[in-house]
Design a protein around this motif. Structure first.
Motif, PDB file in Angstrom:
ATOM      1  N   GLU A 144      45.399  37.547  33.247  1.00 34.87           N
ATOM      2  CA  GLU A 144      45.389  38.154  34.336  1.00 34.87           C
ATOM      3  C   GLU A 144      44.618  39.596  34.422  1.00 34.87           C
ATOM      4  OE1 GLU A 144      45.981  36.285  36.959  1.00 34.87           O
ATOM      5  OE2 GLU A 144      46.428  34.525  35.431  1.00 34.87           O
ATOM      6  N   ILE A 182      41.071  39.085  33.716  1.00 39.15           N
ATOM      7  CA  ILE A 182      40.418  38.431  35.753  1.00 39.15           C
ATOM      8  C   ILE A 182      40.715  39.803  36.127  1.00 39.15           C
ATOM      9  CG2 ILE A 182      40.638  37.264  37.149  1.00 39.15           C
ATOM     10  CD1 ILE A 182      42.265  35.401  35.316  1.00 39.15           C
ATOM     11  N   GLN A 183      41.514  41.105  36.072  1.00 31.47           N
ATOM     12  CA  GLN A 183      41.646  42.044  37.691  1.00 31.47           C
ATOM     13  C   GLN A 183      40.052  43.434  36.679  1.00 31.47           C
ATOM     14  OE1 GLN A 183      43.006  42.335  39.771  1.00 31.47           O
ATOM     15  NE2 GLN A 183      42.188  43.735  40.560  1.00 31.47           N
ATOM     16  N   LEU A 199      37.574  41.368  38.568  1.00 35.38           N
ATOM     17  CA  LEU A 199      37.162  41.858  39.468  1.00 35.38           C
ATOM     18  C   LEU A 199      36.647  43.428  39.659  1.00 35.38           C
ATOM     19  CD1 LEU A 199      39.995  39.622  40.797  1.00 35.38           C
ATOM     20  CD2 LEU A 199      37.254  39.239  40.958  1.00 35.38           C
ATOM     21  N   ASP A 200      37.733  44.145  38.962  1.00 34.05           N
ATOM     22  CA  ASP A 200      36.985  45.949  38.843  1.00 34.05           C
ATOM     23  C   ASP A 200      35.811  45.767  39.247  1.00 34.05           C
ATOM     24  OD1 ASP A 200      40.256  45.215  40.050  1.00 34.05           O
ATOM     25  OD2 ASP A 200      40.719  47.185  38.675  1.00 34.05           O
ATOM     26  N   THR A 260      34.877  36.783  42.613  1.00 35.11           N
ATOM     27  CA  THR A 260      36.215  36.343  43.503  1.00 35.11           C
ATOM     28  C   THR A 260      37.188  36.122  42.481  1.00 35.11           C
ATOM     29  OG1 THR A 260      36.189  33.731  44.121  1.00 35.11           O
ATOM     30  CG2 THR A 260      35.506  35.029  46.050  1.00 35.11           C
ATOM     31  N   TYR A 261      38.297  36.079  42.795  1.00 35.93           N
ATOM     32  CA  TYR A 261      39.541  35.394  41.633  1.00 35.93           C
ATOM     33  C   TYR A 261      38.761  34.375  41.296  1.00 35.93           C
ATOM     34  CZ  TYR A 261      43.535  34.621  38.496  1.00 35.93           C
ATOM     35  OH  TYR A 261      44.683  34.038  38.299  1.00 35.93           O
ATOM     36  N   GLU A 262      38.271  33.185  42.094  1.00 37.25           N
ATOM     37  CA  GLU A 262      38.585  31.645  41.710  1.00 37.25           C
ATOM     38  C   GLU A 262      37.093  31.833  40.015  1.00 37.25           C
ATOM     39  OE1 GLU A 262      40.236  28.943  41.805  1.00 37.25           O
ATOM     40  OE2 GLU A 262      41.644  30.623  42.427  1.00 37.25           O
ATOM     41  N   VAL A 299      35.920  34.118  38.538  1.00 30.62           N
ATOM     42  CA  VAL A 299      35.856  34.416  37.752  1.00 30.62           C
ATOM     43  C   VAL A 299      37.504  33.420  36.693  1.00 30.62           C
ATOM     44  CG1 VAL A 299      37.235  36.446  35.300  1.00 30.62           C
ATOM     45  CG2 VAL A 299      35.878  36.930  37.880  1.00 30.62           C
ATOM     46  N   LYS A 300      38.199  33.285  37.033  1.00 26.76           N
ATOM     47  CA  LYS A 300      38.805  31.791  36.528  1.00 26.76           C
ATOM     48  C   LYS A 300      37.859  30.598  36.163  1.00 26.76           C
ATOM     49  CE  LYS A 300      42.603  29.313  37.308  1.00 26.76           C
ATOM     50  NZ  LYS A 300      44.621  29.145  38.109  1.00 26.76           N
TER      51      LYS A 300
END
Length: 88
Positions: free
Chosen positions: A19, A22-23, A26-27, A33-35, A37-38
């Protein structure tokens, strides 16, 4: 999108939780989006570029595999995929 995650891993893999990674991605990228990256992380796991193991080390849960280094040598995920498709 996999290239963005791959390039983020080139410079830093010391994350105690996925996590956190991922953050960070995103930053540093406003248009994803989060999805996204995931999903890209999952693809890199399936391509055997990385391995995620939260129990291995308290400070590093992302391990680079041999395919990661081959892609790095070739210039990225897309170059690696092109080479693998050409061989198949």
């Amino acid at each position: 999108m996999e290239e963005v995650v791959f390039k983020a891993l080139l410079f830093n893999t010391k994350f105690n939780r996925i996590e956190n990674f991922i953050q960070e991605v995103l930053d540093s990228n406003n248009d994803i989006t989060y999805e996204d990256v995931k999903e890209s992380i999952l693809k890199l796991v399936l391509y055997r570029f990385i391995k995620i193991d939260n129990n291995l080390s308290p400070e590093n849960c992302i391990l680079k595999e041999a395919n990661f280094y081959e892609a790095q040598r070739l210039g990225g995920v897309n170059s690696w995929l092109e080479k693998k498709r050409a061989v198949a």
